[in-house]
Write a protein that holds these residues in place. Sequence first.
Motif, PDB file in Angstrom:
ATOM      1  N   HIS A 168       0.847  -1.195   0.000  1.00 47.85           N
ATOM      2  CA  HIS A 168       0.000   0.000   0.000  1.00 47.85           C
ATOM      3  C   HIS A 168       0.882   1.246   0.000  1.00 47.85           C
ATOM      4  CE1 HIS A 168      -3.707  -2.267   1.147  1.00 47.85           C
ATOM      5  NE2 HIS A 168      -2.797  -3.094   1.644  1.00 47.85           N
ATOM      6  N   VAL A 169       0.527   2.212  -0.828  1.00 47.58           N
ATOM      7  CA  VAL A 169       1.292   3.460  -0.920  1.00 47.58           C
ATOM      8  C   VAL A 169       0.360   4.610  -0.544  1.00 47.58           C
ATOM      9  CG1 VAL A 169       2.925   4.795  -2.303  1.00 47.58           C
ATOM     10  CG2 VAL A 169       2.518   2.388  -2.835  1.00 47.58           C
ATOM     11  N   SER A 306      -5.328 -11.652   7.595  1.00 49.57           N
ATOM     12  CA  SER A 306      -4.431 -10.689   6.955  1.00 49.57           C
ATOM     13  C   SER A 306      -3.768  -9.780   7.985  1.00 49.57           C
ATOM     14  CB  SER A 306      -5.197  -9.845   5.935  1.00 49.57           C
ATOM     15  OG  SER A 306      -6.332  -9.223   6.527  1.00 49.57           O
ATOM     16  N   VAL A 307      -2.543  -9.341   7.663  1.00 48.48           N
ATOM     17  CA  VAL A 307      -1.789  -8.473   8.556  1.00 48.48           C
ATOM     18  C   VAL A 307      -1.037  -7.449   7.714  1.00 48.48           C
ATOM     19  CG1 VAL A 307       0.192 -10.061   8.557  1.00 48.48           C
ATOM     20  CG2 VAL A 307      -0.066  -8.392  10.406  1.00 48.48           C
ATOM     21  N   CYS A 308      -0.965  -6.222   8.215  1.00 51.40           N
ATOM     22  CA  CYS A 308      -0.266  -5.151   7.513  1.00 51.40           C
ATOM     23  C   CYS A 308       0.858  -4.613   8.378  1.00 51.40           C
ATOM     24  CB  CYS A 308      -1.228  -4.022   7.143  1.00 51.40           C
ATOM     25  SG  CYS A 308      -0.440  -2.730   6.145  1.00 51.40           S
ATOM     26  N   LEU A 309       2.047  -4.488   7.793  1.00 53.17           N
ATOM     27  CA  LEU A 309       3.246  -4.037   8.495  1.00 53.17           C
ATOM     28  C   LEU A 309       3.774  -2.744   7.881  1.00 53.17           C
ATOM     29  CD1 LEU A 309       4.874  -7.534   8.389  1.00 53.17           C
ATOM     30  CD2 LEU A 309       4.471  -6.359  10.550  1.00 53.17           C
ATOM     31  N   PRO A 310       4.012  -1.704   8.689  1.00 51.17           N
ATOM     32  CA  PRO A 310       4.797  -0.561   8.218  1.00 51.17           C
ATOM     33  C   PRO A 310       6.275  -0.900   8.331  1.00 51.17           C
ATOM     34  CG  PRO A 310       4.144  -0.201  10.468  1.00 51.17           C
ATOM     35  CD  PRO A 310       3.567  -1.549  10.080  1.00 51.17           C
ATOM     36  N   LEU A 311       7.128  -0.001   7.890  1.00 47.68           N
ATOM     37  CA  LEU A 311       8.569  -0.233   8.016  1.00 47.68           C
ATOM     38  C   LEU A 311       8.989   0.138   9.438  1.00 47.68           C
ATOM     39  CD1 LEU A 311       9.968   0.991   4.584  1.00 47.68           C
ATOM     40  CD2 LEU A 311       8.933  -1.191   5.237  1.00 47.68           C
ATOM     41  N   ARG A 338       7.478 -21.735   5.806  1.00 46.17           N
ATOM     42  CA  ARG A 338       7.004 -22.992   6.393  1.00 46.17           C
ATOM     43  C   ARG A 338       5.594 -23.337   5.941  1.00 46.17           C
ATOM     44  NH1 ARG A 338       3.527 -22.596  10.539  1.00 46.17           N
ATOM     45  NH2 ARG A 338       3.158 -20.564  11.511  1.00 46.17           N
ATOM     46  N   GLY A 339       5.048 -22.533   5.017  1.00 50.91           N
ATOM     47  CA  GLY A 339       3.749 -22.844   4.435  1.00 50.91           C
ATOM     48  C   GLY A 339       2.577 -22.088   5.005  1.00 50.91           C
ATOM     49  N   ALA A 340       2.810 -21.128   5.891  1.00 53.66           N
ATOM     50  CA  ALA A 340       1.704 -20.346   6.454  1.00 53.66           C
ATOM     51  C   ALA A 340       0.977 -19.588   5.356  1.00 53.66           C
ATOM     52  CB  ALA A 340       2.251 -19.366   7.497  1.00 53.66           C
ATOM     53  N   ASP A 341      -0.337 -19.456   5.526  1.00 52.51           N
ATOM     54  CA  ASP A 341      -1.147 -18.872   4.453  1.00 52.51           C
ATOM     55  C   ASP A 341      -1.662 -17.462   4.785  1.00 52.51           C
ATOM     56  OD1 ASP A 341      -2.869 -19.565   6.452  1.00 52.51           O
ATOM     57  OD2 ASP A 341      -4.370 -20.512   5.153  1.00 52.51           O
ATOM     58  N   TRP A 342      -0.920 -16.720   5.583  1.00 49.18           N
ATOM     59  CA  TRP A 342      -1.336 -15.359   5.902  1.00 49.18           C
ATOM     60  C   TRP A 342      -1.306 -14.463   4.665  1.00 49.18           C
ATOM     61  CZ3 TRP A 342      -3.258 -15.942  10.442  1.00 49.18           C
ATOM     62  CH2 TRP A 342      -2.625 -16.720  11.417  1.00 49.18           C
ATOM     63  N   GLU A 343      -2.227 -13.510   4.631  1.00 53.34           N
ATOM     64  CA  GLU A 343      -2.171 -12.465   3.614  1.00 53.34           C
ATOM     65  C   GLU A 343      -1.317 -11.334   4.181  1.00 53.34           C
ATOM     66  OE1 GLU A 343      -6.057 -11.160   2.598  1.00 53.34           O
ATOM     67  OE2 GLU A 343      -6.743 -13.136   1.943  1.00 53.34           O
ATOM     68  N   VAL A 344      -0.188 -11.079   3.546  1.00 49.60           N
ATOM     69  CA  VAL A 344       0.760 -10.093   4.061  1.00 49.60           C
ATOM     70  C   VAL A 344       0.632  -8.785   3.276  1.00 49.60           C
ATOM     71  CG1 VAL A 344       3.193  -9.544   4.422  1.00 49.60           C
ATOM     72  CG2 VAL A 344       2.351 -11.867   4.853  1.00 49.60           C
ATOM     73  N   HIS A 345       0.501  -7.695   4.016  1.00 51.60           N
ATOM     74  CA  HIS A 345       0.441  -6.354   3.438  1.00 51.60           C
ATOM     75  C   HIS A 345       1.571  -5.522   4.031  1.00 51.60           C
ATOM     76  CE1 HIS A 345      -3.905  -6.690   2.026  1.00 51.60           C
ATOM     77  NE2 HIS A 345      -3.757  -7.759   2.807  1.00 51.60           N
ATOM     78  N   LEU A 346       2.115  -4.620   3.239  1.00 50.21           N
ATOM     79  CA  LEU A 346       3.074  -3.627   3.704  1.00 50.21           C
ATOM     80  C   LEU A 346       2.503  -2.250   3.382  1.00 50.21           C
ATOM     81  CD1 LEU A 346       6.379  -5.233   2.321  1.00 50.21           C
ATOM     82  CD2 LEU A 346       5.458  -5.451   4.627  1.00 50.21           C
ATOM     83  N   VAL A 347       2.834  -1.247   4.193  1.00 50.78           N
ATOM     84  CA  VAL A 347       2.320   0.093   3.939  1.00 50.78           C
ATOM     85  C   VAL A 347       3.424   1.116   4.083  1.00 50.78           C
ATOM     86  CG1 VAL A 347       1.526   0.400   6.339  1.00 50.78           C
ATOM     87  CG2 VAL A 347       0.515   1.788   4.501  1.00 50.78           C
ATOM     88  N   ALA A 352       8.780   6.746  -3.552  1.00 54.85           N
ATOM     89  CA  ALA A 352      10.192   6.358  -3.622  1.00 54.85           C
ATOM     90  C   ALA A 352      10.491   5.193  -2.688  1.00 54.85           C
ATOM     91  CB  ALA A 352      11.078   7.555  -3.278  1.00 54.85           C
ATOM     92  N   VAL A 353       9.883   5.203  -1.509  1.00 47.19           N
ATOM     93  CA  VAL A 353      10.088   4.097  -0.565  1.00 47.19           C
ATOM     94  C   VAL A 353       9.415   2.832  -1.093  1.00 47.19           C
ATOM     95  CG1 VAL A 353       9.732   3.299   1.798  1.00 47.19           C
ATOM     96  CG2 VAL A 353      10.253   5.700   1.365  1.00 47.19           C
ATOM     97  N   ALA A 354       8.229   2.994  -1.703  1.00 44.95           N
ATOM     98  CA  ALA A 354       7.553   1.838  -2.303  1.00 44.95           C
ATOM     99  C   ALA A 354       8.412   1.221  -3.400  1.00 44.95           C
ATOM    100  CB  ALA A 354       6.201   2.259  -2.858  1.00 44.95           C
ATOM    101  N   ASP A 355       9.062   2.063  -4.210  1.00 43.46           N
ATOM    102  CA  ASP A 355       9.949   1.553  -5.258  1.00 43.46           C
ATOM    103  C   ASP A 355      11.095   0.751  -4.652  1.00 43.46           C
ATOM    104  OD1 ASP A 355       8.381   2.829  -7.117  1.00 43.46           O
ATOM    105  OD2 ASP A 355       9.734   4.536  -7.391  1.00 43.46           O
TER     106      ASP A 355
END
Length: 383
Positions: A168-169, A306-311, A338-347, A352-355
């Motif tokens: 996510h930007v 689902s989980v969303c992580l900032p930097l 290890r096969g976990a099926d979480w939906e991972v989001h980053l924000v 420029a940081v997204a790039d």
Amino acid sequence: MPQTDLPDHVSVLREVREVRRAGLVRLRELELPSLTSAASAVEPSAGPEYRAASVERLLRLALAGIDSGTLRSAAEYSLGLAQGTRDWPPADRRKRAAGVYGVSVERFRKHHEVMVLGELAEQVVRLSAQAAVESAPVTDQPSAVPLTGGHRELRVRVGGRTVAVTLHVHPVDLLRDVDVVVSPTNTYLALPEPYKSSVSASLRRAGALRGPTGELVEDLVHDELRRWTARYGAPGRAVLPGAVAAVGSGALAEQGIRRIYHAAVAVPRPGTNDYDVLPADVTRAVARVFTLLAEERARFDPPLRSVCLPLLGSGRGGLRHEASIAALWAAVDAELARGADWEVHLVVRRTAVADLVERLLTGADPAAPAASAASVGPVGRMR
């Protein structure tokens, strides 16, 4: 006034504090480039000889933008904008402002004054930004300012398979329909004031319950975290770096955010306003996030997914973006491998940081003509 000349909150706040110390009667003696720039944007017809007067009018206009009540009254007394206080000594003005909140002068100086002057500075920044937009010439030419927002779907190689990661930007408080949002915090689990611009401040602000006119009714995210510290015997004392407090999301539940995980990664540096963040603590915190997700998953209907992580640690913590990405991805990679099926989001907020994130996770260059946000790059694991 060009967009690049807009004063920032930090410089405006610094100069507002100078005005508080000197008082309005000495306004002409002060060097106030950011306030002068903002005043010129709001009142372009005022000549330089009327600089002090235009700065004072700007401060009064900013004051009018604050909801009436204790905050506005304290700001009036702090800067000498209240009737009859223009020539009061700074100590007398601070004492009267502290009386508005019914606290000691020292308590007011350390806590309430920071909030009061910060809110006034925020109003100044908003006024100057609004003036810049209103004065911008109308043109059919495309804007030179790059647009931000939206999200990118990255395809990342993890443990011999390809997984989807949503990047996510945009500001974190615009997230929708992500079960858990991770909020970086310090080891005392002390949230910043809601008017600040950090991830945790934005989530606190967005999670608050407000009335029809925007007034604060309940500071839900703050209250949830205080209940957590009381439950685990941690009020007023530090938790270990890497600890995570899992609490409710307050008003963010209306946006489909069901939990906020406060990750304690910033260790306050004694005697300063600075923090230390170790990449190992970021990795440990993210690993704990996934442990809590697994523990809490079945308690919700539908289960958490689902989980969303900032930097984490890349703001006041001072970690370079590359270090933050590497530290958090080490835990994400281990979990997904290890096969976990979480939906991972980053924000992230900036393109420029997204790039940078996309390049590090996929090996693709977003600026290259042939690059695709959905392409699979050669670099799956952070090294």
